[in-house]
Motif scaffolding. Structure first.
Motif, mmCIF file in Angstrom:
data_model
loop_
_atom_site.group_PDB
_atom_site.id
_atom_site.type_symbol
_atom_site.label_atom_id
_atom_site.label_comp_id
_atom_site.label_asym_id
_atom_site.label_seq_id
_atom_site.Cartn_x
_atom_site.Cartn_y
_atom_site.Cartn_z
ATOM 1 N N THR A 96 37.436 42.899 19.230
ATOM 2 C CA THR A 96 37.314 44.025 20.161
ATOM 3 C C THR A 96 37.119 43.456 21.552
ATOM 4 N N LEU A 97 38.062 43.736 22.450
ATOM 5 C CA LEU A 97 37.994 43.150 23.781
ATOM 6 C C LEU A 97 38.820 43.973 24.763
ATOM 7 N N GLU A 98 38.214 44.295 25.898
ATOM 8 C CA GLU A 98 38.912 44.982 26.970
ATOM 9 C C GLU A 98 38.956 44.114 28.216
ATOM 10 N N ARG A 99 39.999 44.320 29.004
ATOM 11 C CA ARG A 99 40.133 43.649 30.291
ATOM 12 C C ARG A 99 40.149 44.717 31.377
ATOM 13 N N TYR A 100 39.341 44.517 32.410
ATOM 14 C CA TYR A 100 39.264 45.470 33.508
ATOM 15 C C TYR A 100 40.114 44.992 34.683
ATOM 16 N N LEU A 101 40.950 45.857 35.184
ATOM 17 C CA LEU A 101 41.727 45.562 36.377
ATOM 18 C C LEU A 101 40.977 46.061 37.608
ATOM 19 N N ARG A 102 41.085 45.292 38.694
ATOM 20 C CA ARG A 102 40.449 45.685 39.954
ATOM 21 C C ARG A 102 41.401 45.391 41.105
ATOM 22 N N THR A 103 41.268 46.123 42.174
ATOM 23 C CA THR A 103 42.148 45.903 43.306
ATOM 24 C C THR A 103 41.612 44.758 44.165
ATOM 25 N N PRO A 104 42.480 44.075 44.881
ATOM 26 C CA PRO A 104 42.015 43.018 45.781
ATOM 27 C C PRO A 104 41.042 43.539 46.832
ATOM 28 N N ASP A 105 41.302 44.732 47.350
ATOM 29 C CA ASP A 105 40.381 45.289 48.347
ATOM 30 C C ASP A 105 39.000 45.522 47.756
ATOM 31 N N GLU A 106 38.957 46.005 46.540
ATOM 32 C CA GLU A 106 37.674 46.248 45.880
ATOM 33 C C GLU A 106 36.888 44.946 45.737
ATOM 34 N N MET A 107 37.562 43.898 45.252
ATOM 35 C CA MET A 107 36.878 42.615 45.070
ATOM 36 C C MET A 107 36.469 42.030 46.410
ATOM 37 N N ALA A 108 37.343 42.135 47.400
ATOM 38 C CA ALA A 108 37.028 41.591 48.727
ATOM 39 C C ALA A 108 35.816 42.283 49.335
ATOM 40 N N GLU A 109 35.709 43.587 49.142
ATOM 41 C CA GLU A 109 34.557 44.322 49.673
ATOM 42 C C GLU A 109 33.262 43.867 49.002
ATOM 43 N N LEU A 110 33.312 43.623 47.698
ATOM 44 C CA LEU A 110 32.124 43.153 46.988
ATOM 45 C C LEU A 110 31.697 41.778 47.506
ATOM 46 N N LEU A 111 32.647 40.918 47.760
ATOM 47 C CA LEU A 111 32.325 39.590 48.276
ATOM 48 C C LEU A 111 31.806 39.667 49.711
ATOM 49 N N ALA A 112 32.443 40.490 50.526
ATOM 50 C CA ALA A 112 32.008 40.627 51.921
ATOM 51 C C ALA A 112 30.584 41.156 52.006
ATOM 52 N N ALA A 113 30.224 42.068 51.098
ATOM 53 C CA ALA A 113 28.871 42.628 51.087
ATOM 54 C C ALA A 113 27.828 41.579 50.740
ATOM 55 N N ARG A 114 28.279 40.465 50.177
ATOM 56 C CA ARG A 114 27.362 39.389 49.800
ATOM 57 C C ARG A 114 27.439 38.212 50.777
ATOM 58 N N GLY A 115 27.919 38.474 51.967
ATOM 59 C CA GLY A 115 27.920 37.451 53.005
ATOM 60 C C GLY A 115 29.080 36.491 52.951
ATOM 61 N N MET A 116 30.182 36.889 52.299
ATOM 62 C CA MET A 116 31.348 36.032 52.185
ATOM 63 C C MET A 116 32.442 36.504 53.134
ATOM 64 N N SER A 117 33.155 35.548 53.716
ATOM 65 C CA SER A 117 34.230 35.837 54.660
ATOM 66 C C SER A 117 35.569 35.422 54.052
ATOM 67 N N GLU A 118 36.540 36.330 54.064
ATOM 68 C CA GLU A 118 37.835 36.046 53.445
ATOM 69 C C GLU A 118 38.596 34.978 54.218
ATOM 70 N N VAL A 119 39.150 34.015 53.458
ATOM 71 C CA VAL A 119 39.932 32.933 54.040
ATOM 72 C C VAL A 119 41.409 33.055 53.650
ATOM 73 N N VAL A 120 41.663 33.260 52.357
ATOM 74 C CA VAL A 120 43.022 33.364 51.834
ATOM 75 C C VAL A 120 43.062 34.471 50.797
ATOM 76 N N ARG A 121 44.148 35.252 50.822
ATOM 77 C CA ARG A 121 44.373 36.262 49.789
ATOM 78 C C ARG A 121 45.820 36.129 49.308
ATOM 79 N N LEU A 122 45.988 35.960 48.004
ATOM 80 C CA LEU A 122 47.314 35.977 47.396
ATOM 81 C C LEU A 122 47.370 37.106 46.392
ATOM 82 N N VAL A 123 48.333 37.983 46.554
ATOM 83 C CA VAL A 123 48.573 39.056 45.591
ATOM 84 C C VAL A 123 50.050 38.988 45.215
ATOM 85 N N ARG A 124 50.331 38.867 43.934
ATOM 86 C CA ARG A 124 51.721 38.782 43.511
ATOM 87 C C ARG A 124 51.989 39.739 42.358
#
Length: 222
Positions: free
Chosen positions: A168-196
């Motif tokens: 029994t196993l599920e995989r959750y999909l998330r958008t790049p913007d969603e993940m980037a916002e979570l990282l930014a809220a924790r004091g992280m600054s985006e350097v590179v983004r690849l979406v393919r």
């Protein structure tokens, strides 16, 4: 998105499939060249500082990092995946631990790698995993997150049952913007983004986000 999956469920699933998983995915052959380009950039950017492969599985990405000069340490939730990794890569430092509760001190690493290791986490566990990644990376260090891009869930029961494995196993999909916002809220600054776009191997879209920890303490009040 149900978000009801527990880490115990994930551990049991990967303990069950560990041997077959390690045999079928021994190296980075499944990765797209663009994915590896981002990974190589991460390794080169971190340089001689230690790297944590958080959610290392059987160690195939840790192997890739080490072979390119990275000082890598790996942890994974599944004892059986770690057992496979230690057998395949006895020279690597691989141990059992949850990425939501890392056994490492603050600012211990120049880089933290979350290579498809957040894809089974509920929203709450994802937040804890990102908190931990930011905690253990040094100011000025880097976090690289790779994941399937999109919205919703994928039930992996059929995928594994075709190979005779009842998990029994599920995989959750998330958008790049969603993940980037979570990282930014924790004091992280985006350097590179690849979406393919997905391929015949990985049907969903794929995203890689490389972020740098800003100087000072990250914001924990989320």
């Amino acid at each position: 998105m149900t978000q009801r999956q527990t880490q115990g469920t994930v551990r049991t699933a990967y303990d069950t499939v560990a041997a077959d998983y390690a045999r079928s995915m021994p190296d980075t052959s499944p990765e797209h060249p663009l994915d590896l380009a981002v990974l190589v950039t991460f390794i080169a950017t971190v340089g001689t500082e230690p790297i944590l492969d958080a959610g290392c599985g059987a160690g195939r990405i840790s192997r890739y990092v080490a072979d390119r000069g990275g000082r890598v340490v790996g942890v994974d939730l599944s004892p059986q995946m770690i057992a496979q990794g230690r057998a395949l890569h006895p020279d690597l430092d691989l141990s059992v631990a949850s990425i939501t509760e890392l056994p490492h001190g603050d600012a211990s690493f120049g880089g933290v790698l979350l290579w498809y290791s957040t894809i089974h986490l509920s929203e709450a566990d994802l937040g804890r995993a990102l908190d931990e990644a930011v905690r253990v990376v040094a100011p000025g260090g880097y976090v690289l997150v790779a994941f399937q891009s999109g919205v919703g869930t994928r039930d992996l029961f059929r995928q594994y049952s075709q190979h005779g494995q009842d998990v029994t196993l599920e995989r959750y999909l998330r958008t790049p913007d969603e993940m980037a916002e979570l990282l930014a809220a924790r004091g992280m600054s985006e350097v590179v983004r690849l979406v393919r776009s997905g391929t015949e191997i990985d049907h969903d879209g794929q995203a890689m986000l490389l972020h740098r920890r800003l100087d000072g303490a990250p914001d924990r009040n989320l």
